[in-house]
Design a protein around this motif. Structure first.
Motif, PDB file in Angstrom:
ATOM      1  N   CYS A  44      57.148  34.613  23.665  1.00  0.00           N
ATOM      2  CA  CYS A  44      57.218  34.096  22.300  1.00  0.00           C
ATOM      3  C   CYS A  44      58.318  33.033  22.184  1.00  0.00           C
ATOM      4  O   CYS A  44      59.469  33.275  22.549  1.00  0.00           O
ATOM      5  CB  CYS A  44      57.484  35.237  21.327  1.00  0.00           C
ATOM      6  N   GLN A  45      57.966  31.845  21.680  1.00  0.00           N
ATOM      7  CA  GLN A  45      58.934  30.758  21.514  1.00  0.00           C
ATOM      8  C   GLN A  45      59.371  30.591  20.063  1.00  0.00           C
ATOM      9  O   GLN A  45      60.510  30.235  19.784  1.00  0.00           O
ATOM     10  CB  GLN A  45      58.343  29.452  22.047  1.00  0.00           C
ATOM     11  N   TYR A  46      58.417  30.808  19.126  1.00  0.00           N
ATOM     12  CA  TYR A  46      58.750  30.719  17.708  1.00  0.00           C
ATOM     13  C   TYR A  46      58.217  31.956  16.994  1.00  0.00           C
ATOM     14  O   TYR A  46      57.087  32.387  17.252  1.00  0.00           O
ATOM     15  CB  TYR A  46      58.117  29.478  17.062  1.00  0.00           C
ATOM     16  N   ARG A  47      59.043  32.510  16.112  1.00  0.00           N
ATOM     17  CA  ARG A  47      58.602  33.630  15.283  1.00  0.00           C
ATOM     18  C   ARG A  47      58.730  33.223  13.826  1.00  0.00           C
ATOM     19  O   ARG A  47      59.831  33.098  13.302  1.00  0.00           O
ATOM     20  CB  ARG A  47      59.434  34.881  15.578  1.00  0.00           C
ATOM     21  N   LEU A  48      57.576  33.001  13.197  1.00  0.00           N
ATOM     22  CA  LEU A  48      57.545  32.605  11.795  1.00  0.00           C
ATOM     23  C   LEU A  48      57.438  33.869  10.952  1.00  0.00           C
ATOM     24  O   LEU A  48      56.469  34.610  11.052  1.00  0.00           O
ATOM     25  CB  LEU A  48      56.341  31.683  11.538  1.00  0.00           C
ATOM     26  N   GLN A  49      58.441  34.130  10.119  1.00  0.00           N
ATOM     27  CA  GLN A  49      58.471  35.362   9.343  1.00  0.00           C
ATOM     28  C   GLN A  49      58.627  35.058   7.845  1.00  0.00           C
ATOM     29  O   GLN A  49      58.837  33.923   7.447  1.00  0.00           O
ATOM     30  CB  GLN A  49      59.637  36.243   9.801  1.00  0.00           C
ATOM     31  N   GLY A  50      58.503  36.121   7.040  1.00  0.00           N
ATOM     32  CA  GLY A  50      58.698  35.965   5.603  1.00  0.00           C
ATOM     33  C   GLY A  50      57.514  35.378   4.866  1.00  0.00           C
ATOM     34  O   GLY A  50      57.668  34.846   3.762  1.00  0.00           O
ATOM     35  N   LEU A  51      56.306  35.479   5.448  1.00  0.00           N
ATOM     36  CA  LEU A  51      55.104  34.988   4.753  1.00  0.00           C
ATOM     37  C   LEU A  51      54.846  35.833   3.504  1.00  0.00           C
ATOM     38  O   LEU A  51      55.165  37.024   3.460  1.00  0.00           O
ATOM     39  CB  LEU A  51      53.898  35.041   5.688  1.00  0.00           C
ATOM     40  N   GLU A  52      54.256  35.234   2.491  1.00  0.00           N
ATOM     41  CA  GLU A  52      54.043  35.936   1.218  1.00  0.00           C
ATOM     42  C   GLU A  52      53.005  37.048   1.336  1.00  0.00           C
ATOM     43  O   GLU A  52      53.079  38.061   0.638  1.00  0.00           O
ATOM     44  CB  GLU A  52      53.622  34.932   0.145  1.00  0.00           C
ATOM     45  N   GLY A  53      52.019  36.858   2.173  1.00  0.00           N
ATOM     46  CA  GLY A  53      50.980  37.873   2.367  1.00  0.00           C
ATOM     47  C   GLY A  53      50.602  37.978   3.830  1.00  0.00           C
ATOM     48  O   GLY A  53      50.886  37.083   4.634  1.00  0.00           O
ATOM     49  N   THR A  54      49.950  39.085   4.189  1.00  0.00           N
ATOM     50  CA  THR A  54      49.512  39.283   5.573  1.00  0.00           C
ATOM     51  C   THR A  54      48.366  38.330   5.906  1.00  0.00           C
ATOM     52  O   THR A  54      47.317  38.349   5.243  1.00  0.00           O
ATOM     53  CB  THR A  54      49.055  40.728   5.795  1.00  0.00           C
ATOM     54  N   VAL A  55      48.543  37.506   6.902  1.00  0.00           N
ATOM     55  CA  VAL A  55      47.510  36.566   7.346  1.00  0.00           C
ATOM     56  C   VAL A  55      46.437  37.326   8.123  1.00  0.00           C
ATOM     57  O   VAL A  55      46.748  38.065   9.060  1.00  0.00           O
ATOM     58  CB  VAL A  55      48.117  35.449   8.218  1.00  0.00           C
ATOM     59  N   ILE A  56      45.166  37.154   7.737  1.00  0.00           N
ATOM     60  CA  ILE A  56      44.074  37.869   8.419  1.00  0.00           C
ATOM     61  C   ILE A  56      43.073  36.935   9.089  1.00  0.00           C
ATOM     62  O   ILE A  56      42.180  37.393   9.802  1.00  0.00           O
ATOM     63  CB  ILE A  56      43.333  38.807   7.447  1.00  0.00           C
TER      64      ILE A  56
END
Length: 449
Positions: free
Chosen positions: A164-176
């Motif tokens: 893993c090179q980038y971890r994008l966190q804090g999204l408003e909702g769970t991406v499906i």
């Protein structure tokens, strides 16, 4: 027509039809006179012409209607539900991922090459739940979405596995659901589109993808094995100059079932199972963060869709057992309705080279439609794994003539038979072992192996 010699046939045909040469009719006579007795009659002539017309019709059908090999079940390496099936260009292989984070890499011959287990620092393996995966061919990475409202951008390599090179966190909702596009002429231009459980469609528009997807903090290590953590609010605020965010919330808190970005129309397409704002087209405005919205309202909603760029046509898989065909610019009514399924349609895909459409329903019936005539020309059922309740994903690799359909953790493959167009039409799929002639009814009966 009484018995005629070769000369009589040539004279009679050229005199009656008044076109073609005698030499051509002589060649036709030779084809009809198989036993070479120098004579043919009306029965021989009509039988030959009917057979020729039949073979011509069959050859024309084979050019349009796919001929499938027997259903193939791949080894069940996954213990959990399959979430994504896609193709990996380098190295050439297929990639599958299950809900528990197990990745399978399959060679071009569909033999398992290796497996990788996705791990994260945030969740224990038993709590890990992958929702979607897409490949990023222009930067040799994959993007994986999790129920923890995160997306990881990683490389797949034999030494370190899922790096893993980038971890994008804090999204408003769970991406499906996700979709990835890049400009084949300029790999720096790319778009990652995401749909979540809150009815949001968000897109990360990259402008320096091959240099860096995101900006690294000034104090971060240059080591590529170190994961850079990025907060979603940073992207929205415009802190990262190498990308920008576009999106809308028009699906009214309904789960977004599928998303895609189409470059030819410069539009984001998304669907939900709601009867209002079922299909949403969000058109980009150049040099502007604003999107122009077009909405389609479809009773009972749809589960999936596909777009045919050359025909400028959208096909939606309806919960009302129908497949609708839409012009992107006409919202009032569909251009066509394909009826015949007896259960909810859960997936649909165009076969662009043949101008055909595949649709797959919850009752495990696969239909192939002629788009021009809007007719079902093929129906496949009964051969798929028997399971009452199942989660399914469908992936079509048109270049290799392969259709992947998953049933929970089982992956199946339908392969098209190659047709050179030169082979003579055959009456049987297997070798003929016996032939009997009935002199009373003047019929030939055969037996196959």
């Amino acid at each position: 027509m009484t018995m005629m010699t070769r000369e009589e046939f040539m004279d009679k045909m050229s005199e009656t039809l008044k076109q073609g040469t005698k030499e051509e009719y002589g060649e036709l006579f030779d084809k009809i006179d198989l036993i070479r007795d120098g004579l043919i009659d009306w029965d021989k002539f009509t039988s030959f012409m009917l057979l020729e017309l039949y073979e011509k019709d069959e050859r024309a059908k084979r050019l349009v209607i796919p001929q499938w090999k027997e259903l193939r079940l791949l080894p069940p390496i996954h213990k959990d539900v399959l979430q994504s099936v896609t193709i990996l260009k380098s190295p050439a292989s297929y990639l599958t991922v299950s809900r528990n984070g197990l990745i399978g890499l399959w060679g071009d011959s569909l033999k398992l090459q290796r497996t990788l287990q996705i791990t994260t620092e945030v969740a224990k393996p038993k709590d890990l739940w992958v929702t979607s995966l897409v490949t990023l061919p222009n930067v040799n990475k994959v993007a994986v979405a999790f129920t923890s409202k995160e997306i990881h951008f990683a490389e797949l390599n034999s030494k370190q596995g899922f790096s893993c090179q980038y971890r994008l966190q804090g999204l408003e909702g769970t991406v499906i659901c996700m979709d990835y596009w890049y400009d084949p002429h300029d790999g720096n231009d790319a778009v990652l589109t995401m749909g979540d459980v809150c009815g949001q469609v968000q897109a990360i528009v990259f402008n320096t993808a091959q240099i860096s997807l995101f900006e690294r903090p000034s104090n971060s290590s240059e080591n590529e094995n170190v994961t850079t953590v990025i907060n979603w609010k940073e992207l929205v605020s415009g802190y990262h100059k190498c990308c920008c965010i576009l999106g809308h919330k028009l699906h009214d808190k309904q789960w977004v079932r599928q998303v895609t970005y189409n470059s030819s129309l410069d539009v984001f397409m998304s669907v939900s199972t709601s009867s209002t704002n079922t299909l949403v087209l969000a058109w980009r405005e150049r040099l502007s963060p604003h999107l122009t919205i077009t909405t389609f309202h479809i009773a009972q909603g749809v589960n999936a869709f596909d777009f045919h760029a050359r025909l400028n046509m959208i096909a939606t898989a309806g919960n009302d057992r129908r497949v609708y065909l839409w012009n992107p610019y006409v919202t009032s009514k569909p251009t066509g309705i394909l009826e015949g399924h007896s259960d909810s349609v859960i997936a649909t895909r165009f076969i662009t080279q043949r101008k055909l459409l595949l649709s797959f329903a919850k009752d495990k019936v696969l239909r192939i439609w002629d788009i021009h005539h809007q007719l079902c020309i093929q129906r496949i059922s009964g051969s798929f794994p028997k399971s009452l309740d199942f989660h399914s994903t469908l992936y079509c690799d048109e270049s290799h003539g392969r259709l992947f359909i998953s049933f929970n953790n089982q992956l199946t493959v339908l392969e098209m038979e190659e047709d050179s167009g030169k082979s003579r039409v055959t009456s049987h799929r297997k070798a003929v072992t016996c032939i009997l002639y009935n002199s009373v009814f003047k019929q030939v009966k055969d037996k196959k192996r």
